[in-house]
Scaffold this motif. Structure first.
Motif, short mmCIF file in Angstrom:
data_model
loop_
_atom_site.label_atom_id
_atom_site.label_comp_id
_atom_site.label_asym_id
_atom_site.label_seq_id
_atom_site.Cartn_x
_atom_site.Cartn_y
_atom_site.Cartn_z
N PRO B 55 0.81 -1.22 0.00
CA PRO B 55 0.00 0.00 0.00
C PRO B 55 0.85 1.27 0.00
O PRO B 55 0.54 2.24 -0.70
CB PRO B 55 -0.81 -0.10 1.29
N THR B 59 0.66 4.03 -2.98
CA THR B 59 0.25 5.43 -2.76
C THR B 59 1.33 6.39 -3.24
O THR B 59 1.04 7.34 -3.96
CB THR B 59 0.01 5.70 -1.26
N LEU B 134 -4.09 -4.90 -3.51
CA LEU B 134 -3.67 -3.74 -2.71
C LEU B 134 -3.00 -2.69 -3.59
O LEU B 134 -3.19 -1.49 -3.40
CB LEU B 134 -2.72 -4.19 -1.59
N PHE B 138 -4.59 1.02 -3.77
CA PHE B 138 -3.90 2.20 -3.25
C PHE B 138 -3.40 3.13 -4.34
O PHE B 138 -3.32 4.33 -4.13
CB PHE B 138 -2.81 1.79 -2.26
N THR B 139 -3.10 2.61 -5.52
CA THR B 139 -2.75 3.50 -6.63
C THR B 139 -3.99 4.33 -7.01
O THR B 139 -3.90 5.53 -7.26
CB THR B 139 -2.28 2.70 -7.85
N LEU B 141 -6.54 5.16 -5.03
CA LEU B 141 -6.78 6.16 -3.99
C LEU B 141 -5.80 7.32 -4.15
O LEU B 141 -6.16 8.49 -3.99
CB LEU B 141 -6.64 5.52 -2.61
N TRP B 163 -2.23 6.29 4.05
CA TRP B 163 -1.55 5.02 4.29
C TRP B 163 -1.41 4.74 5.77
O TRP B 163 -1.70 3.66 6.26
CB TRP B 163 -0.16 5.04 3.61
#
Lengths: 235, 260
Positions: B55, B59, B134, B138-139, B141, B163
């Motif tokens: 994650p 991010t 994941l 997370f990319t 988000l 995160w």
């Protein structure tokens, strides 16, 4: 060709366009002028769909451009500040844009004209401002679209390149295209433009040819006439 | 969209960071296997690393790529390309190249250590699947955060906070609420709370598959009952899929309205 009705746009509290009405039906070169922050670039970006207007309509050849993207096939656009992906070479960038538009593009002649061959394999981040602008011009003018929009095309160009640019613009005009130009170089505008569109405080303040502008402002030359428009507003 | 994806992907493949990430996983895989000398134990250790690290990388890479390719985006916006396909293409470019680094980086050492003869193969596959989920989540988000924030520093700070919240703070709050509400039956609450955090969801999925849910105590038993069945497993996977879909939908929605 382009028809704009009652266009409003503000960025937060900053009202940039306040009811633009503009109709450009003829062919030829139109100069969009106005002081800094008068909304020239916002107007152009609205036509391109990069800025979404708050209200009002823009139509191109009778079709509204809202939520569409296909119409950009008809437009060649030269952005004001040439920001390119820095890790590509000039050649890769040219190839990529051609690939994206699915067109061949006449880049060879333009590259020769602007003497860009030595830079073809250089990364864009290593080029000088003037050279970047030349690459920018190649990317814009290598296609053959009926509408050309040039935002400050003269920035950073040396006298020879400027001469080439003027010739290119005249050639495109001779092909019967509509060309929109913004510029702060008055001599350039005076030499090239058929019609002037003067923006002030988010509205179209004057639209017409240079002769009409001169008689209306009662000034002997173009530069003074523009200055007159600006000071008149201040009084 | 596929053209944009192609260019973003090649752009990333050429960047140094993709290789750093790939070599990190290669090194991690080999070192773990060398130290543990046992595939199933290495899978457990890896889970702890993946669940926190993937994650974080997703991010950071997501926001970094968005801000870095600003010029590229502006260039594309003036071309006859659909807006949504520019952003979705870039998103997929980042997500796919990160997932590939993960799959190759971990897959290679495990295959060399005889993964196919081992009984841990499905545990390992599940680990990679959740790792990929994941990354996608997370990319996505991160792209959302970047789309809403013009300011780079702000965007980065929000991304790190997100995160931190998901990986650390959420668990703390969860535990505290369990202690505070201990008089009440908490089965539904704990399952619900888990569904709202993709990191927790992945951790529980893997722990259950590894059959060490006894380590989870009371909640573990509840989860075992709930997730242990095929239906529960499917639900957890769909929750993860929803976690991928929702940020993507919002990228699509927001990108249509944004000014450049």
């Amino acid at each position: 060709m382009i028809h704009i009705e009652n266009l409003y746009k503000s960025f937060g509290k900053n009202k940039v366009l306040e009811g633009i009405d503009l109709s450009i039906s003829e062919k030829g070169i139109f100069a969009i002028l106005g002081p800094n922050g008068s909304g020239k670039t916002t107007l152009i970006k609205s036509i391109l769909g990069m800025v979404i207007p708050d209200s009002g309509t823009i139509s191109l050849n009778g079709n509204s451009i809202k939520n569409k993207w296909n119409y950009r096939n008809e437009i060649d656009y030269l952005p004001q500040i040439a920001n390119f992906p820095s890790n590509l070479t000039v050649q890769e960038l040219v190839k990529m844009i051609k690939d994206l538009r699915n067109l061949h593009g006449e880049d060879k002649q333009l590259i020769e004209l602007f003497k860009l061959s030595p830079f073809l394999n250089k990364k864009l981040s290593n080029l000088s401002g003037g050279t970047k602008q030349k690459v920018n011009l190649v990317l814009t003018l290598m296609f053959d679209s009926p509408l050309i929009i040039l935002d400050e095309p003269t920035t950073g160009l040396d006298p020879i390149a400027l001469l080439h640019l003027k010739n290119l613009i005249l050639q495109e005009k001779a092909k019967g295209k509509t060309i929109l130009i913004t510029s702060h170089i008055m001599s350039f505008v005076e030499e090239m433009a058929d019609q002037i569109v003067f923006l002030l405080e988010g509205k179209v303040y004057f639209k017409g040819d240079i002769k009409t502008l001169l008689t209306q402002t009662n000034e002997p030359n173009f530069e003074r006439a523009i200055a007159n428009l600006l000071t008149e507003q201040n009084v | 969209m596929f053209k944009i994806l192609k260019y973003s992907f090649f752009d990333l493949i050429r960047s140094r960071w993709s290789y750093v990430y790939l070599f990190f996983y290669l090194a991690l895989g080999f070192v773990l296997l060398f130290l543990n000398n046992d595939l199933s134990k290495a899978v457990i250790t890896l889970m702890n690393v993946i669940i926190i690290l993937v994650p974080l990388i997703g991010t950071i890479f997501g926001v970094m790529y968005y801000y870095d390719s600003k010029e590229f985006t502006e260039l594309l916006l003036a071309q006859p390309v659909k807006r949504a396909s520019i952003f979705l293409g870039q998103y997929l470019g980042v997500a796919i190249s990160l997932s590939l680094s993960l799959l190759i980086g971990l897959g290679l050492p495990f295959i060399l250590y005889g993964l196919f003869q081992s009984s841990a193969i499905w545990d390992f596959v599940l680990l990679l699947v959740t790792g990929t989920f994941l990354t996608l989540i997370f990319t996505g988000l991160a792209f959302n955060i970047a789309l809403y924030n013009e300011n780079k520093i702000k965007g980065f700070s929000y991304a790190i906070l997100l995160w931190l919240f998901m990986a650390v703070i959420y668990d703390g709050l969860f535990l505290m609420s369990l202690i505070l509400l201990e008089e009440y039956p908490l089965d539904t609450f704990s399952i619900g709370a888990t569904l709202f955090n993709p990191i927790d969801l992945s951790r529980i999925l893997i722990l259950l598959k590894l059959d060490i849910s006894a380590l989870l105590g009371y909640t573990g038993a509840v989860f075992q009952k709930f997730f242990g069945t095929g239906l529960g497993f499917l639900m957890a996977l769909s929750a993860l899929a929803l976690w991928v879909a929702l940020p993507l939908l919002n990228i699509y929605r927001k990108s249509r309205k944004k000014d450049f």
